[in-house]
Design a protein around this motif. Structure first.
Motif, mmCIF file in Angstrom:
data_model
loop_
_atom_site.group_PDB
_atom_site.id
_atom_site.type_symbol
_atom_site.label_atom_id
_atom_site.label_comp_id
_atom_site.label_asym_id
_atom_site.label_seq_id
_atom_site.Cartn_x
_atom_site.Cartn_y
_atom_site.Cartn_z
ATOM 1 N N TYR A 214 0.811 -1.277 -0.035
ATOM 2 C CA TYR A 214 -0.076 -0.076 0.069
ATOM 3 C C TYR A 214 0.726 1.181 0.004
ATOM 4 C CZ TYR A 214 -3.178 3.448 1.729
ATOM 5 O OH TYR A 214 -4.138 4.591 1.706
ATOM 6 N N THR B 267 -5.193 14.520 -4.370
ATOM 7 C CA THR B 267 -4.630 15.354 -3.557
ATOM 8 C C THR B 267 -5.108 16.722 -3.145
ATOM 9 O OG1 THR B 267 -3.229 16.542 -5.183
ATOM 10 C CG2 THR B 267 -2.178 14.195 -4.300
ATOM 11 N N ILE C 87 -8.332 10.291 3.538
ATOM 12 C CA ILE C 87 -7.003 9.698 3.726
ATOM 13 C C ILE C 87 -6.339 10.264 4.905
ATOM 14 C CG2 ILE C 87 -4.908 9.049 2.572
ATOM 15 C CD1 ILE C 87 -6.258 8.965 -0.075
ATOM 16 N N GLY D 158 -9.543 9.432 -0.804
ATOM 17 C CA GLY D 158 -9.408 8.111 -1.172
ATOM 18 C C GLY D 158 -10.777 7.900 -2.279
ATOM 19 N N THR E 141 1.247 5.784 -0.037
ATOM 20 C CA THR E 141 0.636 7.059 0.107
ATOM 21 C C THR E 141 1.227 8.286 -0.571
ATOM 22 O OG1 THR E 141 2.088 7.372 2.126
ATOM 23 C CG2 THR E 141 0.160 6.236 2.662
ATOM 24 N N TRP E 142 0.972 9.531 -0.532
ATOM 25 C CA TRP E 142 1.728 10.397 -1.107
ATOM 26 C C TRP E 142 3.192 10.528 -0.728
ATOM 27 C CZ3 TRP E 142 1.333 13.770 -5.075
ATOM 28 C CH2 TRP E 142 1.877 14.972 -4.867
ATOM 29 N N GLU E 143 3.493 10.375 0.370
ATOM 30 C CA GLU E 143 4.927 10.227 0.886
ATOM 31 C C GLU E 143 5.735 9.159 0.335
ATOM 32 O OE1 GLU E 143 3.318 10.025 4.789
ATOM 33 O OE2 GLU E 143 3.003 12.033 4.786
ATOM 34 N N ASP E 144 5.269 8.253 0.036
ATOM 35 C CA ASP E 144 5.945 7.083 -0.474
ATOM 36 C C ASP E 144 6.389 7.308 -2.011
ATOM 37 O OD1 ASP E 144 5.595 5.369 1.878
ATOM 38 O OD2 ASP E 144 3.668 4.827 0.919
ATOM 39 N N GLY F 155 -3.175 4.360 -6.352
ATOM 40 C CA GLY F 155 -2.544 3.658 -5.274
ATOM 41 C C GLY F 155 -2.453 2.140 -5.318
ATOM 42 N N HIS G 175 -5.979 8.292 -5.451
ATOM 43 C CA HIS G 175 -6.030 9.234 -4.089
ATOM 44 C C HIS G 175 -5.731 10.623 -4.857
ATOM 45 C CE1 HIS G 175 -3.473 6.002 -1.282
ATOM 46 N NE2 HIS G 175 -4.244 5.444 -2.339
ATOM 47 N N ASP H 96 -0.907 17.283 -0.248
ATOM 48 C CA ASP H 96 -0.919 15.978 0.405
ATOM 49 C C ASP H 96 -1.949 14.993 -0.038
ATOM 50 O OD1 ASP H 96 -0.008 13.956 1.991
ATOM 51 O OD2 ASP H 96 0.036 15.054 3.855
ATOM 52 N N ASP H 97 -2.055 13.862 0.434
ATOM 53 C CA ASP H 97 -3.433 12.830 0.118
ATOM 54 C C ASP H 97 -4.382 13.678 0.882
ATOM 55 O OD1 ASP H 97 -2.365 10.615 -1.268
ATOM 56 O OD2 ASP H 97 -1.547 9.695 0.719
#
Length: 196
Positions: A30, A160, A196, A172, A32-35, A102, A158, A168-169
């Protein structure tokens, strides 16, 4: 953000724009935006490589359909369905128009003549539902004439936002398509949208 500053933001509406991350997702987890990684891909056990390749080859079509849903339901400033009151969700004024994929799942869903969903469990088909007091399972054999197998695509997007002044997220959005043959038209429906 204070109330008056929030009220001054306008429902401007921007067209959806897909963000494609190049970083590999070696664990297929899974994201997220940071990944900032490629999406997780999930394949049902029974789906063949040929079926997967046929479905995945329709990616541009799927993205185009998803973007139309995003525009029509969440970004079009002329939509009467969009909330713009303080503390509403989703609020068009916070959405950037950017989104990324995602998760994507390719598989099957089995339906009876009443269109109730069954899944393979313990070598049989099971329909599980709640009657208000408890969970009930109904079972059928895999070769039951009551059942039709459909291809199923689940697309988890996702969207933003810039609620805190930084992208950021925000939301969803889960889309689902079911169809009988690999070359049937794809029609996504909204399963859910959430914070999210």
């Amino acid at each position: 953000m204070d109330f008056f500053k929030h009220r001054r933001r306008q429902k401007t509406g921007v067209r959806p724009r897909q963000i494609i991350f190049e970083k590999e997702n070696p664990e297929n987890t899974y994201i997220t935006w940071e990944d900032k990684m490629k999406p997780r891909i999930d394949l049902d056990d029974g789906i063949t490589r040929e079926e997967y390749q046929s479905l995945a080859s329709r990616w541009d079509e799927m993205i185009s359909l998803a973007e139309e849903i995003i525009w029509r339901n969440y970004l079009d400033p002329n939509s009467d369905d969009l909330m713009s009151e303080v503390d509403s969700f989703p609020d068009i004024r916070f959405l950037t128009g950017n989104y990324y994929v995602g998760d994507v799942s390719y598989g099957y869903i089995y339906r009876d003549k009443k269109h109730r969903a069954y899944h393979i469990k313990e070598g049989r088909l099971r329909h599980k539902h709640h009657n208000g007091k408890e969970w009930i399972s109904e079972w059928l054999p895999l070769d039951s004439p009551e059942i039709t197998r459909y291809y199923q695509i689940l697309l988890s997007l996702h969207l933003t936002g810039d609620e805190g002044g930084k992208e950021d997220d925000y939301m969803g959005l889960d889309l689902e398509a079911e169809f009988l043959k690999l070359d049937d038209p794809i029609e996504f429906g909204i399963l859910s949208h959430d914070v999210i």
